[in-house]
Write an enzyme that holds these catalytic residues in place. Structure first.
Site, PDB file in Angstrom:
ATOM      1  N   GLU A   1       0.829  -1.197   0.000  1.00  0.00           N
ATOM      2  CA  GLU A   1       0.000   0.000   0.000  1.00  0.00           C
ATOM      3  C   GLU A   1       0.867   1.253   0.000  1.00  0.00           C
ATOM      4  O   GLU A   1       0.535   2.233  -0.685  1.00  0.00           O
ATOM      5  CB  GLU A   1      -0.922  -0.002   1.231  1.00  0.00           C
ATOM      6  CG  GLU A   1      -1.856   1.196   1.249  1.00  0.00           C
ATOM      7  CD  GLU A   1      -2.382   1.543   2.616  1.00  0.00           C
ATOM      8  OE1 GLU A   1      -2.220   0.734   3.547  1.00  0.00           O
ATOM      9  OE2 GLU A   1      -2.956   2.641   2.752  1.00  0.00           O
TER      10      GLU A   1
ATOM     11  N   HIS B   1      -4.849   6.417   0.519  1.00  0.00           N
ATOM     12  CA  HIS B   1      -4.649   5.076   1.079  1.00  0.00           C
ATOM     13  C   HIS B   1      -5.312   4.043   0.176  1.00  0.00           C
ATOM     14  O   HIS B   1      -6.072   4.375  -0.736  1.00  0.00           O
ATOM     15  CB  HIS B   1      -5.290   4.960   2.474  1.00  0.00           C
ATOM     16  CG  HIS B   1      -4.557   5.689   3.545  1.00  0.00           C
ATOM     17  ND1 HIS B   1      -3.803   5.048   4.496  1.00  0.00           N
ATOM     18  CD2 HIS B   1      -4.464   7.014   3.811  1.00  0.00           C
ATOM     19  CE1 HIS B   1      -3.276   5.943   5.307  1.00  0.00           C
ATOM     20  NE2 HIS B   1      -3.660   7.156   4.924  1.00  0.00           N
TER      21      HIS B   1
ATOM     22  N   GLU C   1      -9.763   5.637   0.603  1.00  0.00           N
ATOM     23  CA  GLU C   1      -9.307   4.256   0.450  1.00  0.00           C
ATOM     24  C   GLU C   1      -9.654   3.904  -0.995  1.00  0.00           C
ATOM     25  O   GLU C   1     -10.823   3.710  -1.335  1.00  0.00           O
ATOM     26  CB  GLU C   1     -10.049   3.317   1.420  1.00  0.00           C
ATOM     27  CG  GLU C   1      -9.873   3.648   2.901  1.00  0.00           C
ATOM     28  CD  GLU C   1      -8.563   3.125   3.492  1.00  0.00           C
ATOM     29  OE1 GLU C   1      -7.670   2.728   2.721  1.00  0.00           O
ATOM     30  OE2 GLU C   1      -8.447   3.127   4.726  1.00  0.00           O
TER      31      GLU C   1
HETATM   32 ZN   LIG Z   1      -3.435   3.002   4.773  1.00  0.00          ZN
END
Ligand SMILES: [Zn+2]
Length: 264
Positions: A95, A150, A227
């Protein structure tokens, strides 16, 4: 958490799947980039004079320093860990790398359009900074708007992107309304310019409020955390690892920022 997010989108998703199969995925990026390029060709710098903050979550070497990550920092509401390593795909694509790549594409887009860009880290081969420091870096830079980038580590069966929104807690009181407006602009742009679906496992219709994150609790400018997808899901992971998809996400965030700052 189960919601019917996809009722209005099956046709669009089929079309996108067909485009991807035909290798035309880049056309989506081109649409967003073309809008920016024509603005640029006209000699316009729609982001001139603007300061944009980008926080690419985690860092590539965070895993090497667990004691640093375990340091307790005040997130505006409670004590929490300095940071985590972030998640990764089953294939080991991290990530931290994904976040950094999207941030790099986004920075280039924004600078081309005249913005000054402030990042919370300078590479993907370091440790930190802690989440409260990241918030403070952007606050002190007096950014007009900021994005935390993210990708999630959710259940393997869940797909899609979610926009995390701040909850009023004192420091961020004056930017709640504007952050919710930013969230809508980001949501719309990601749907329009990328192949990422709305989350089917987290939040509601691609949105969720969070009062436990330093980046959102401590912000003094409009900010959301995205996200971008679920790295633990095979379909999302295949998309998130592709440079063309990363560029499309950056293009979508650029379009959202331009729209947000235009104020409507
Ligand atoms: Zn993260």
């Amino acid at each position: 958490m189960h919601h019917d997010h996809h009722a209005s989108r099956p046709g669009r998703r089929r079309i996108l799947a067909g485009l991807a199969a035909a290798g035309v995925a880049l056309a989506l990026v081109a649409t967003a980039s073309a809008a920016a390029a024509s603005t640029e060709a006209a000699g316009l710098k729609p982001l001139a004079g603007k300061i944009i903050g980008i926080d690419p979550g985690h860092n590539g070497l965070n895993w090497t320093d667990p004691s640093f990550l375990d340091r307790q920092v005040w997130n505006g509401r409670e004590w929490e860990n300095c940071d985590t390593t972030g998640t990764q795909t089953a294939g080991g694509y991290t990530e931290a790398r994904f976040n950094w790549n999207v941030a790099t594409y986004l920075r280039a887009d924004l600078i081309r359009l005249g913005a000054r860009v402030v990042l919370t880290r300078t590479s993907n081969h370091g440790v930190g900074p802690c989440v409260n420091t990241r918030a403070r870096i952007l606050d002190r830079a007096r950014a007009n708007v900021s994005i935390d980038i993210h990708a999630d580590g959710g259940p393997p069966g869940g797909r899609g992107f979610t926009i995390l929104e701040p909850v009023a807690d004192g420091p961020n009181d004056r930017v709640i309304g504007s952050s919710l407006r930013l969230a809508r602009d980001v949501h719309a742009a990601v749907l329009r310019y990328t192949k990422m679906p709305i989350s089917d496992y987290y939040g509601h219709n691609g949105y969720i409020t969070r009062n436990d994150l330093a980046g959102l609790n401590l912000t003094t400018m409009p900010k959301v955390l995205i996200e971008c997808g679920n790295m633990r899901n095979a379909a999302d992971a295949a998309l998130l690892g592709r440079p063309a998809v990363q560029r499309s996400i950056a293009a979508a965030l650029t379009a959202a920022i331009i729209r947000f700052l235009a104020g409507r």
